[in-house]
Design a protein around this motif. Structure first.
Motif, PDB file in Angstrom:
ATOM      1  N   UNK B  96     -50.812  79.130  22.656  1.00 34.14           N
ATOM      2  CA  UNK B  96     -51.345  78.019  21.868  1.00 34.14           C
ATOM      3  C   UNK B  96     -50.292  76.945  21.619  1.00 34.14           C
ATOM      4  N   UNK B  97     -49.005  77.351  21.556  1.00 33.85           N
ATOM      5  CA  UNK B  97     -47.978  76.348  21.289  1.00 33.85           C
ATOM      6  C   UNK B  97     -47.260  75.915  22.574  1.00 33.85           C
ATOM      7  N   UNK B  99     -47.881  73.993  25.210  1.00 33.10           N
ATOM      8  CA  UNK B  99     -47.773  72.578  25.584  1.00 33.10           C
ATOM      9  C   UNK B  99     -47.150  71.730  24.484  1.00 33.10           C
ATOM     10  N   UNK B 100     -46.837  72.361  23.344  1.00 33.75           N
ATOM     11  CA  UNK B 100     -46.113  71.634  22.311  1.00 33.75           C
ATOM     12  C   UNK B 100     -44.612  71.644  22.601  1.00 33.75           C
ATOM     13  N   UNK B 101     -44.178  72.555  23.489  1.00 30.82           N
ATOM     14  CA  UNK B 101     -42.751  72.645  23.790  1.00 30.82           C
ATOM     15  C   UNK B 101     -42.349  71.540  24.757  1.00 30.82           C
ATOM     16  N   UNK B 102     -41.258  70.854  24.482  1.00 34.85           N
ATOM     17  CA  UNK B 102     -40.785  69.868  25.453  1.00 34.85           C
ATOM     18  C   UNK B 102     -40.144  70.619  26.629  1.00 34.85           C
ATOM     19  N   UNK B 103     -41.022  71.158  27.501  1.00 35.96           N
ATOM     20  CA  UNK B 103     -40.543  71.990  28.613  1.00 35.96           C
ATOM     21  C   UNK B 103     -39.533  71.230  29.437  1.00 35.96           C
TER      22      UNK B 103
ATOM     23  N   UNK C 184     -46.143  67.254  18.826  1.00 40.43           N
ATOM     24  CA  UNK C 184     -45.463  67.672  20.058  1.00 40.43           C
ATOM     25  C   UNK C 184     -45.158  66.485  20.962  1.00 40.43           C
ATOM     26  N   UNK C 188     -41.577  64.906  22.474  1.00 40.52           N
ATOM     27  CA  UNK C 188     -41.351  64.808  23.913  1.00 40.52           C
ATOM     28  C   UNK C 188     -40.947  63.384  24.292  1.00 40.52           C
ATOM     29  N   UNK C 233     -45.473  73.743  15.584  1.00 38.32           N
ATOM     30  CA  UNK C 233     -46.817  73.805  16.136  1.00 38.32           C
ATOM     31  C   UNK C 233     -47.555  75.052  15.652  1.00 38.32           C
TER      32      UNK C 233
END
Lengths: 264, 248, 245
Positions: B96-97, B99-103, C184, C188, C233
């Motif tokens: 759930x999180x 795509x919140x991570x700045x991969x 988020x 980014x 998040x």
């Protein structure tokens, strides 16, 4: 007592375009009708005959494609005029507000002072038997109570014309009967004009002064039946022999139309 | 709807016209902004330049490789997580999180581990694109009616056969939707990686044009890339719309 | 019991990630990929450096501003798109276009328009954060029950009252979801902006560390950013599900 209104429909018709494709559906055709000030008028008809479309036009939610509608002499054309209160079939209470705030909703932002708002809301809650539930949320109430909240919300605006679109259709039979009496009481005490759309013959026969019977689509009035009940009326009507006469007359007119609406 | 189309068209025409006007009148410096006509010229010039075309080809082929790897990993991962409910419950908050991570911040690390070249770009792209396929696979598997599994057992299918012959085909529309979405993610990741650290690809070409003050060429490349990405996205949207209506 | 189990499973996933990291570090060598312990050590020393704190503050400032502008602007546009059909049909496609574009390519344009500095990275954060908020808000508003809209019309609400007193309260739970995305995306945008062209901030520090092959610092920054983004998040997700029940 508020002043009475009179509604005049003159040759009203409406056509809906069919979504996505070509062609159109004619919902109403040549509807003409005069409703006197202070009258209780019921509209019945087979399902899909355009009853709700007619009510939307009366409320100013929809501009009629043809013809003219006037309320107190002023034309209604796609904008809701002052002095009209509408109650819908679907539960329209706002789940994010308390009962009190729901009822006060339409009064806010109209330049009324706080004590005036509190007074009107208190009176409306009292009238609809909601006083103890003022701090409740709609989710904590039954369907019938929520519909009372919606009626109270229009009541505070002191409309001269109440439009009700199958307001009790989602309620059980006992609650329907009780709500019918509440509506009668409201009509008597406010002196407003009431237009009630219903699919229940008994409801129409029990409550209204006159009942307009609509044809299957495209809808128009094929008959108007006057009940001639006294203004002070109660559940005793149900045992009056004339009640049976009215309902059988309505059914006689409606049966053929309902069969046609079912495609027989 | 028709009125909306006219308003859209009008807005676009006014915007382009205003751009043309302020540039031609010299209200902005040509090193900051160029009119659309100049952008189109530059785009055409770029399309005739073999080096730029090679950059375009590299970017598109990288995206294709990313999507292919992400599709396989995503489907396998989705099926595996669905098969073991306990893993899935544990992984759910992380999914759930995700795509919140700045991969993106991992890209420098991947460069360190995998070296300069296309490999870290592909890895970043796969990181981005994979999860949308896995999430779509999970959602699709959740919707499969219980009767399909019963049918598999009645027909005495083994575990692998149940997955490959019943479960995956049954949620094919969902998986395809996830793959379509992964294309956008792949584009974003690949171009951003090229832009920041790579020495090839259209992302690098744009960054290079910016750094060498070739403003007109930069806008031309952006226009070309924009047209390309929009065309692919529109195509994908059509495929998805077709699949969802076909499934319903 | 069930709750404890969930926590335990979550902890197991974190342990698994740390083990995988350690394992990978053993394979490629600790000088290339520092193991978790070394990263934690570097993190502690990093927090003591004034230069790092200045970078952190710069990123945090730009991030908060981008978040606020993205959320507020997205809400206003979303209410307009969702509340008035003609506006939505006419202008929402432009937002979809913006979401689908790889926005990094637009960064040079922003740099040219805003100049090198904080406003450019804030603008870039907004560019990432605003469109999804607008689209999510508009979609939520379109699912407002028709009978509530009709009621608002019959109560003769002004357009402003309609927006603030009906549409916004009705979609509040969805707005919380939009805020999670905004949270988020703004991060980014700001980080990528700093990575490409900036003289300060965590993104700039990240790029500077790559330049001097300072792998422990790279990992330490990545760890901070991941814990912040993931933790924030997750907290917002938990808040949203609490509201719903």
């Amino acid at each position: 007592m508020a002043a009475s209104a009179s509604v005049v429909l003159d040759g009203v018709g409406h056509v809906f375009p069919v979504a996505g494709g070509r062609g159109a559906v004619r919902a109403l055709e040549q509807v003409s009708l005069t409703i006197a000030g202070g009258e209780f008028f019921a509209i019945i008809g087979p399902s899909g005959c355009g009853k709700s479309t007619l009510l939307d036009i009366l409320a100013g939610l929809l501009a009629p494609g043809e013809g003219r509608v006037t309320f107190d002499g002023a034309e209604i054309r796609g904008t809701v005029p002052d002095g009209i209160g509408v109650v819908f079939q679907d539960d329209a209470s706002f789940p994010w507000l308390s009962v009190w705030d729901n009822v006060a909703f339409g009064l806010r932002g109209r330049g009324l002072d706080k004590s005036e708002i509190a007074g009107r809301v208190g009176a409306a809650l009292d009238f609809m038997g909601l006083k103890e539930f003022a701090r409740h949320r709609p989710a904590q109430l039954s369907g019938g109570m929520r519909q009372r909240v919606c009626i109270a919300r229009t009541l505070v605006l002191r409309p001269r014309l109440f439009l009700l679109d199958e307001p009790f259709a989602a309620l059980d039979q006992q609650t329907r009967l009780l709500m019918g009496y509440e509506l009668l009481r409201l009509w008597r005490e406010t002196g407003a004009t009431v237009v009630l759309v219903t699919h229940s013959l008994d409801e129409a026969a029990m409550l209204a002064d006159r009942i307009g019977v609509m044809s299957s689509r495209p809808g128009r009035f094929i008959e108007t039946v006057a009940t001639e009940w006294p203004r002070e009326r109660s559940s005793q009507i149900l045992t009056d022999p004339r009640f049976g006469d009215v309902t059988s007359r309505l059914w006689e007119k409606l049966r053929a139309e309902s069969l046609r609406a079912m495609g027989r | 709807m028709i009125r909306a189309r006219w308003i859209q068209l009008g807005t676009a025409v006014v915007a382009v016209g205003a751009l043309e006007l302020i540039c031609r009148l010299g209200w902005v410096r040509p090193t900051t902004l160029v009119p659309l006509s100049a952008m189109v010229q530059a785009a055409i010039a770029a399309a005739q330049d073999p080096d730029t075309l090679a950059d375009f080809g590299l970017t598109l082929s990288t995206v294709a490789i990313v999507v292919a790897i992400a599709a396989v990993l995503g489907v396998v991962g989705g099926v595996a997580l669905h098969a073991v409910p306990r893993w899935r419950r544990a992984a759910e908050p992380f999914i759930a999180t995700y795509y919140a991570l700045p991969l993106f911040a991992l890209y420098p690390l991947l460069v360190v581990v995998l070296g300069v070249g296309t490999t870290p770009i592909i890895a970043t792209g796969v990181l981005y694109a994979m999860m949308s396929v896995a999430m779509a696979t999970l959602a699709g598997l959740d919707r499969i009616p219980a009767v399909y599994r019963k049918a598999a057992r009645v027909n005495r299918l083994g575990r692998v056969a149940t997955v490959t012959r019943i479960l995956v085909p049954a949620c094919a529309p969902d998986i395809a939707g996830g793959i379509a979405l992964s294309v956008s993610y792949a584009f974003v990741a690949v171009i951003a990686s090229e832009f920041l650290l790579a020495s090839h690809g259209i992302g690098h070409a744009i960054a290079d044009a910016y750094e060498t003050f070739q403003t007109q060429r930069m806008y031309g490349l952006m226009l070309g890339l924009g047209v390309c990405v929009v065309a692919i996205n529109l195509g994908m949207a059509r495929v998805r719309a077709h699949l969802t209506t076909g499934a319903a | 019991m069930k709750r404890a189990q969930t926590w335990l499973d979550g902890a197991a996933v974190i342990v698994a990630i740390l083990l995988a990291w350690q394992f990978l570090s053993l394979i490629v060598g600790a000088h290339v990929l520092p193991p978790p312990r070394a990263t934690a050590g570097r993190l502690v020393t990093l927090v003591g450096e004034p230069r790092f704190l200045a970078d952190l503050a710069s990123t945090a400032e730009a991030y908060v501003i981008a978040l606020a502008i993205g959320m507020a602007g997205g809400l206003v546009l979303g209410v307009a798109f969702g509340g008035w059909r003609l506006i939505g049909d006419s202008f929402e496609p432009f937002m979809h276009l913006l979401v689908a574009t790889p926005k990094v390519t637009l960064y040079p344009v922003i740099l040219l328009l805003f100049g090198l500095g904080d406003s450019a990275k804030i603008a870039f954060g907004v560019l990432h954060a605003l469109p999804p908020v607008a689209i999510m808000t508009a979609n939520a508003i379109r699912t407002v029950r028709p009978v509530h809209r009709k009621t608002a019309l019959t109560l003769r609400l002004s357009p402003t009252a309609y927006a603030t007193r009906l549409l916004v309260p009705a979609v509040l739970p969805d707005i919380l979801g939009a805020f999670r995305v905004c949270f988020a995306q703004a991060l980014l945008g700001v980080l990528v902006g700093e990575m490409f062209a900036s003289t300060r901030g965590l993104g700039h520090l990240l790029m500077a560390s790559i330049g001097v092959d300072d792998n422990p610092t790279i990992l330490a920054i990545v760890a901070i950013v991941f814990v912040f983004a993931g933790g924030g998040s997750a907290a917002l997700l938990a808040a949203a599900s609490r509201r719903k029940s």
